[in-house]
Design an enzyme around this catalytic site. Structure first.
Site, PDB file in Angstrom:
ATOM      1  N   ARG A 130       0.848  -1.221   0.000  1.00 27.89           N
ATOM      2  CA  ARG A 130       0.000   0.000   0.000  1.00 27.89           C
ATOM      3  C   ARG A 130       0.869   1.252   0.000  1.00 27.89           C
ATOM      4  NH1 ARG A 130      -1.647   1.888   4.649  1.00 27.89           N
ATOM      5  NH2 ARG A 130      -2.155  -0.134   5.536  1.00 27.89           N
TER       6      ARG A 130
ATOM      7  N   TYR B  82     -16.309  17.326 -15.474  1.00 27.77           N
ATOM      8  CA  TYR B  82     -16.703  15.918 -15.545  1.00 27.77           C
ATOM      9  C   TYR B  82     -17.723  15.638 -14.437  1.00 27.77           C
ATOM     10  CZ  TYR B  82     -16.347  10.838 -15.313  1.00 27.77           C
ATOM     11  OH  TYR B  82     -16.638   9.499 -15.289  1.00 27.77           O
TER      12      TYR B  82
ATOM     13  N   ASP C  34      -7.291  18.462 -15.548  1.00 26.39           N
ATOM     14  CA  ASP C  34      -7.669  17.100 -15.943  1.00 26.39           C
ATOM     15  C   ASP C  34      -7.249  16.944 -17.399  1.00 26.39           C
ATOM     16  OD1 ASP C  34      -8.959  14.785 -16.800  1.00 26.39           O
ATOM     17  OD2 ASP C  34     -10.671  15.076 -15.462  1.00 26.39           O
TER      18      ASP C  34
ATOM     19  N   LYS D 258      -8.601   5.633 -19.417  1.00 22.54           N
ATOM     20  CA  LYS D 258      -8.865   6.052 -20.788  1.00 22.54           C
ATOM     21  C   LYS D 258      -7.629   5.846 -21.668  1.00 22.54           C
ATOM     22  CE  LYS D 258     -12.646   7.114 -18.655  1.00 22.54           C
ATOM     23  NZ  LYS D 258     -12.959   8.446 -18.129  1.00 22.54           N
TER      24      LYS D 258
HETATM   25  C1  LIG Z   1     -13.428   9.016 -16.919  1.00 21.64           C
HETATM   26  C2  LIG Z   1     -13.018  10.367 -16.497  1.00 21.64           C
HETATM   27  C3  LIG Z   1     -12.791  10.667 -15.149  1.00 21.64           C
HETATM   28  C4  LIG Z   1     -13.019   9.651 -14.038  1.00 21.64           C
HETATM   29  O1  LIG Z   1     -12.147   8.579 -14.110  1.00 21.64           O
HETATM   30  P1  LIG Z   1     -12.509   7.076 -13.590  1.00 21.64           P
HETATM   31  O2  LIG Z   1     -11.288   6.314 -13.919  1.00 21.64           O
HETATM   32  O3  LIG Z   1     -13.749   6.651 -14.306  1.00 21.64           O
HETATM   33  O4  LIG Z   1     -12.751   7.197 -12.115  1.00 21.64           O
HETATM   34  C5  LIG Z   1     -12.373  11.938 -14.825  1.00 21.64           C
HETATM   35  N1  LIG Z   1     -12.199  12.880 -15.773  1.00 21.64           N
HETATM   36  C6  LIG Z   1     -12.417  12.639 -17.072  1.00 21.64           C
HETATM   37  C7  LIG Z   1     -12.221  13.718 -18.071  1.00 21.64           C
HETATM   38  C8  LIG Z   1     -12.839  11.372 -17.479  1.00 21.64           C
HETATM   39  O5  LIG Z   1     -13.065  11.141 -18.787  1.00 21.64           O
END
Ligand SMILES: *Cc1c(COP(=O)(O)O)cnc(C)c1O
Length: 377
Positions: free
Chosen positions: A45, A101, A173, A198
């Site tokens: 961890r 988001y 982000d 992603k």
């Molecule tokens: C998918 C996404 C998130 C959240 O991520 P998770 O891995 O689903 O928790 C945050 N910001 C953006 C722009 C995203 O596309």
């Protein structure tokens, strides 16, 4: 070394066998040295070889090799945003984009507002409005560019400077653009957030989040290290291994997907069944000039509004055969999504909007698929 070379090699783990592919080290605990001192790792961890390698690689790619930059991996993108918000205290204020988001918005509202953290929302594509929205207690200014699903563009350098003037941390982000196309830390941002689920993972098979923090943010580094260690929302070694493998092909994937998206955006913008295309690579997009300045390409995501009703949009999404009708983005297969019905109550997304994540299929096949779906009765 160039970005592509670092993408291939930055997360490599070399073992005593000379394995060319990195091993996965699943051990949760690590033996001490004979004299009782600790080796590189103590307990999984806190840190483990696969996570440490991935964190260092993402920090390297986002920061352009800044030795002081650090990465922090979490169990999802939202676990990464929660970790960042957990560095705040009651009374602190967070400035969010009006189209942030939806999961980040829900998290701030449902989990952090009850703890005394306040927030407000502003149009981040309007830098003057951002400056006006700053408060003395503002501690985090949150950017997401291009935004989801409206593809609005924020001037990262301008907003990072506003945050710095207000002694707030600026966060971007960068899930959609990836460091292949956009490097917020080089534009003055303090923190980059990724849903590695992603483009970093790139194959729809790993859920993960990563923060990359620039060098020089010592207090933040200290807090995030503690939040990660005692908050415990960490990914497994196998997930870190998958994300590290994704990094190796990320530059070629993202560039190919982005080139295809640009052609599809152009084609859609001339289609009679399409009312409007939201893609910052089109000269008609309001964020075109800023995107051109801060991104090397407009990316592989786009949204469009169909002419007609929300039902027409849903019928289109249900009629594709190559595009999979599913949420998420950033992987090798193309996805189409009716966004308003995913976001649910409170969504401000137009009912006629469809969001596309362009994958690695041939562009001509994707265009033919959309053409057939838009004609579906
Ligand atoms: C998918 C996404 C998130 C959240 O991520 P998770 O891995 O689903 O928790 C945050 N910001 C953006 C722009 C995203 O596309």
């Amino acid at each position: 070394m160039h970005f592509d070379t670092r993408s291939v090699h930055a997360a490599a783990i070399h073992d005593e066998h000379g394995s060319v592919a990195s091993p996965i080290i699943l051990s949760t605990t690590f033996e001490r040295n004979p004299d009782g001192t600790f080796r590189d790792h103590l307990y999984s961890r806190y840190s483990n070889p696969n996570r440490t390698a991935l964190e260092a690689a993402v920090a390297n790619l986002e920061s352009g090799g800044d030795a002081g930059a650090r990465g922090y991996a979490f169990a999802s993108g939202l676990a990464a945003s929660a970790a960042l918000l957990q560095t705040l205290q009651s009374g602190d204020h967070v400035l969010l984009p009006d189209d942030v988001y939806h999961g980040v918005f829900a998290q701030v509202q449902e989990l952090f507002t009850p703890l005394g953290i306040t927030f407000s929302r502003v149009d981040m594509s309007n830098s003057a409005a951002v400056a006006n929205a700053m408060r003395t207690e503002t501690k985090i200014v949150w950017m997401e560019t291009p935004s989801n699903p409206m593809l609005k563009i924020t001037d990262i350098a301008a907003v990072a400077a506003i945050a710095r003037d207000g002694s707030a941390i600026s966060v971007c982000d960068n899930t959609w653009a990836t460091p292949v196309l956009q490097r917020p830390l080089a534009l003055g941002c303090d923190v980059v957030l990724h849903s590695a689920t992603k483009y970093i993972g790139g194959h729809s098979d790993v859920l993960q989040g990563v923060l990359a923090v620039r060098g020089g943010c010592d207090a933040l580094h200290e807090k995030l290290t503690r939040v990660q260690m005692v908050g415990g929302a960490v990914p497994s070694p196998f997930e870190c291994w998958l994300a590290a493998r994704g990094l190796m092909t990320m530059p070629v994937r993202v560039r190919a997907q982005a080139a295809s998206a640009e052609q599809i955006a152009l084609w859609l913008s001339e289609h009679p069944a399409v009312e409007r295309v939201l893609y910052p690579g089109l000269a008609t997009h309001p964020g075109y000039d800023i995107a051109k300045r801060q991104m090397s390409h407009a990316g592989a995501m786009l949204s469009f509004m169909v002419r007609g009703s929300g039902e027409k949009a849903m019928r289109t999404a249900c009629s594709t055969t190559i595009f999979t009708h599913a949420t998420s983005l950033g992987a090798v297969e193309s996805l189409i999504e009716h966004r308003a019905s995913v976001e649910g109550i409170g969504s401000t997304t137009p009912d006629t909007l469809l969001r596309l994540s362009i994958g690695l299929e041939h562009t001509a096949d994707l265009i033919a698929d959309l053409d057939r779906a838009l004609a579906a009765k």
